[in-house]
Every structure is written in structure tokens, then in C-alpha cells.
Design a protein around this motif. Structure first.
Motif, short mmCIF file in Angstrom:
data_model
loop_
_atom_site.label_atom_id
_atom_site.label_comp_id
_atom_site.label_asym_id
_atom_site.label_seq_id
_atom_site.Cartn_x
_atom_site.Cartn_y
_atom_site.Cartn_z
N ARG A 1 13.49 16.51 -6.83
CA ARG A 1 13.66 16.81 -5.40
C ARG A 1 12.32 16.77 -4.67
NH1 ARG A 1 17.69 21.54 -6.81
NH2 ARG A 1 19.65 20.37 -6.78
N GLU A 2 11.28 17.29 -5.30
CA GLU A 2 9.95 17.27 -4.68
C GLU A 2 9.45 15.84 -4.53
OE1 GLU A 2 7.52 19.77 -7.14
OE2 GLU A 2 8.45 21.62 -6.40
N ILE A 3 9.69 15.02 -5.52
CA ILE A 3 9.28 13.61 -5.44
C ILE A 3 10.02 12.90 -4.32
CG2 ILE A 3 9.38 11.39 -6.65
CD1 ILE A 3 8.92 13.00 -9.27
N ASP A 4 11.33 13.12 -4.22
CA ASP A 4 12.13 12.50 -3.16
C ASP A 4 11.66 12.95 -1.78
OD1 ASP A 4 13.61 11.08 -4.97
OD2 ASP A 4 15.30 12.49 -4.98
N ASP A 5 11.36 14.25 -1.62
CA ASP A 5 10.88 14.76 -0.34
C ASP A 5 9.55 14.12 0.04
OD1 ASP A 5 13.08 16.38 -0.04
OD2 ASP A 5 12.08 18.21 -0.79
N LEU A 6 8.68 13.97 -0.95
CA LEU A 6 7.38 13.35 -0.70
C LEU A 6 7.54 11.91 -0.26
CD1 LEU A 6 4.29 13.67 -0.87
CD2 LEU A 6 4.44 12.84 -3.22
N LYS A 7 8.41 11.16 -0.93
CA LYS A 7 8.66 9.76 -0.56
C LYS A 7 9.26 9.66 0.82
CE LYS A 7 9.37 7.62 -5.08
NZ LYS A 7 10.36 6.98 -5.95
N ASP A 8 10.25 10.52 1.12
CA ASP A 8 10.90 10.49 2.43
C ASP A 8 9.90 10.77 3.54
OD1 ASP A 8 13.31 9.87 1.30
OD2 ASP A 8 14.07 11.94 1.32
N ASP A 9 9.02 11.74 3.35
CA ASP A 9 8.02 12.06 4.37
C ASP A 9 7.09 10.89 4.60
OD1 ASP A 9 9.06 14.58 4.70
OD2 ASP A 9 7.59 15.59 3.40
N HIS B 1 0.82 -1.21 0.00
CA HIS B 1 0.00 0.00 0.00
C HIS B 1 0.85 1.26 0.00
CE1 HIS B 1 -3.60 -2.36 0.45
NE2 HIS B 1 -3.05 -2.99 1.47
N ALA B 2 2.06 1.18 -0.50
CA ALA B 2 2.94 2.34 -0.60
C ALA B 2 2.41 3.26 -1.70
CB ALA B 2 4.36 1.90 -0.91
N PRO B 3 2.68 4.55 -1.60
CA PRO B 3 2.15 5.47 -2.61
C PRO B 3 2.77 5.22 -3.98
CG PRO B 3 3.76 6.59 -1.25
CD PRO B 3 3.53 5.23 -0.63
N VAL B 4 1.95 5.34 -4.98
CA VAL B 4 2.43 5.19 -6.35
C VAL B 4 2.35 6.55 -7.00
CG1 VAL B 4 2.03 4.05 -8.56
CG2 VAL B 4 1.59 2.83 -6.44
N LEU B 5 3.48 7.07 -7.37
CA LEU B 5 3.53 8.38 -7.99
C LEU B 5 3.45 8.21 -9.50
CD1 LEU B 5 6.39 9.84 -5.82
CD2 LEU B 5 3.94 10.26 -5.58
N LYS B 6 2.50 8.92 -10.10
CA LYS B 6 2.34 8.84 -11.55
C LYS B 6 2.50 10.23 -12.15
CE LYS B 6 -0.65 4.83 -11.73
NZ LYS B 6 -1.87 4.26 -12.26
N ARG B 7 3.10 10.25 -13.29
CA ARG B 7 3.24 11.51 -14.03
C ARG B 7 2.36 11.43 -15.26
NH1 ARG B 7 7.25 14.94 -13.45
NH2 ARG B 7 7.62 15.13 -15.68
N ASP B 8 1.91 12.58 -15.68
CA ASP B 8 1.08 12.62 -16.88
C ASP B 8 1.88 12.15 -18.08
OD1 ASP B 8 -1.09 13.60 -15.48
OD2 ASP B 8 -0.50 15.70 -15.79
N ARG B 9 1.22 11.45 -18.93
CA ARG B 9 1.88 10.91 -20.12
C ARG B 9 2.29 12.06 -21.04
NH1 ARG B 9 1.82 5.77 -22.61
NH2 ARG B 9 2.13 5.92 -24.85
N GLY B 10 3.51 11.98 -21.53
CA GLY B 10 3.98 12.98 -22.48
C GLY B 10 4.63 14.19 -21.84
N THR B 11 4.75 14.22 -20.52
CA THR B 11 5.36 15.39 -19.87
C THR B 11 6.88 15.31 -19.87
OG1 THR B 11 5.15 14.36 -17.70
CG2 THR B 11 3.39 15.84 -18.37
N GLY B 12 7.42 14.18 -20.26
CA GLY B 12 8.86 14.05 -20.33
C GLY B 12 9.46 13.69 -18.98
#
Length: 137
Positions: free
Chosen positions: A119-127, A100-111
Motif C-alpha cells: 500500500r505504501e509503494i502504491d501511494d508513493l507511485k500514485d503521488d 526518468h520515472a522513479p525506480v523502487l528497489k527493495r533490499d535483497r533478501g527481504t522477501g
């Protein structure tokens, strides 16, 4: 159901459906993932009624008490009769919570994420994972 007086541990673990094949059960014993009172046991170890085994299967841990000897593999409903799963609730919940860990998804085509996004993704995961560790203590 035919019950035997002598039965190997690898055959028993296969018969009660803890392992898909007898070879996998045998390999687990050889690798030290099946224990009796904290001691590794060989695949040829003789199963006795009332014994309690600790079985590690990947990240899953089970504690099983023998209630009956079963020589041949049977369906799952019947196999449950021949053992008691006495795995502590904490271990069972810890195993289930890993899925049940969070799954981070990015919009398709955003590169690719920019350095700032990363950095924001890493901070979110660490928290998230720091909260989980605090909750379990």
C-alpha cells in the motif's frame, strides 16, 4: 551522394535511418504509423521535396520534413542532411521524461512486500504520477 527523382517512402525512411530495416519501414506504413497531413500512406508512396511526415515508432513520435532524396542508407551524420526533424519540443520532452520515472528497489533478501508495504509503494507511485500530470497541464 546519388539523388533520385522518384523514391518510395519506405525506402526513404530506411535510408535516413528512422527504421533499422526497410521491412520495418514498410510495415509501419501499412499499419498507419506514417502519415502525410494526417492521412495514412502506403509504402509505395512517392516522396516529394518539402513534404512533412508524422512517424510513430513505438512510444516515440517524430515529425520529419524532406530536404533531400536519399536512395541508399548512409551513416547517421550524412543522413541528417536529408531531413529536418521538426518534432515539437513538448513531444520530445514527454518522451524523454518517461525514462526518468522513479525506480523502487527493495533490499535483497527481504522477501515479498507485506500488504502494508504494498500500500505504501502504491501511494508513493500514485503521488509521483499525479504530480507529473499536474505539471504538464
Amino acid at each position: 551522394m546519388p539523388e533520385k527523382e522518384k523514391l518510395r517512402i519506405d525506402k526513404y525512411l530506411w535510408a535516413i535511418r528512422l527504421f533499422k530495416t526497410r521491412t520495418l519501414a514498410s510495415d509501419a506504413c501499412k499499419a498507419g504509423r506514417v502519415k502525410l497531413d494526417g492521412k495514412n500512406i502506403k509504402p509505395s508512396y512517392e516522396v516529394k521535396m518539402g513534404d512533412t511526415y508524422q512517424v510513430a515508432k513505438g512510444i516515440e513520435r517524430k515529425v520529419v520534413r524532406v530536404t533531400g532524396l536519399l536512395e541508399n542508407r548512409v551513416d547517421a551524420k550524412t543522413a541528417v542532411i536529408f531531413y529536418d526533424d521538426i518534432t515539437p519540443v513538448e513531444q520530445t520532452q514527454a518522451f524523454k521524461s518517461m525514462f526518468h520515472a522513479p525506480v523502487l528497489k527493495r533490499d535483497r533478501g527481504t522477501g515479498r512486500p507485506t500488504k502494508r508495504d504494498r500500500r505504501e509503494i502504491d501511494d508513493l507511485k500514485d503521488d509521483y504520477f499525479d504530480k507529473k500530470e499536474e505539471d504538464s497541464e
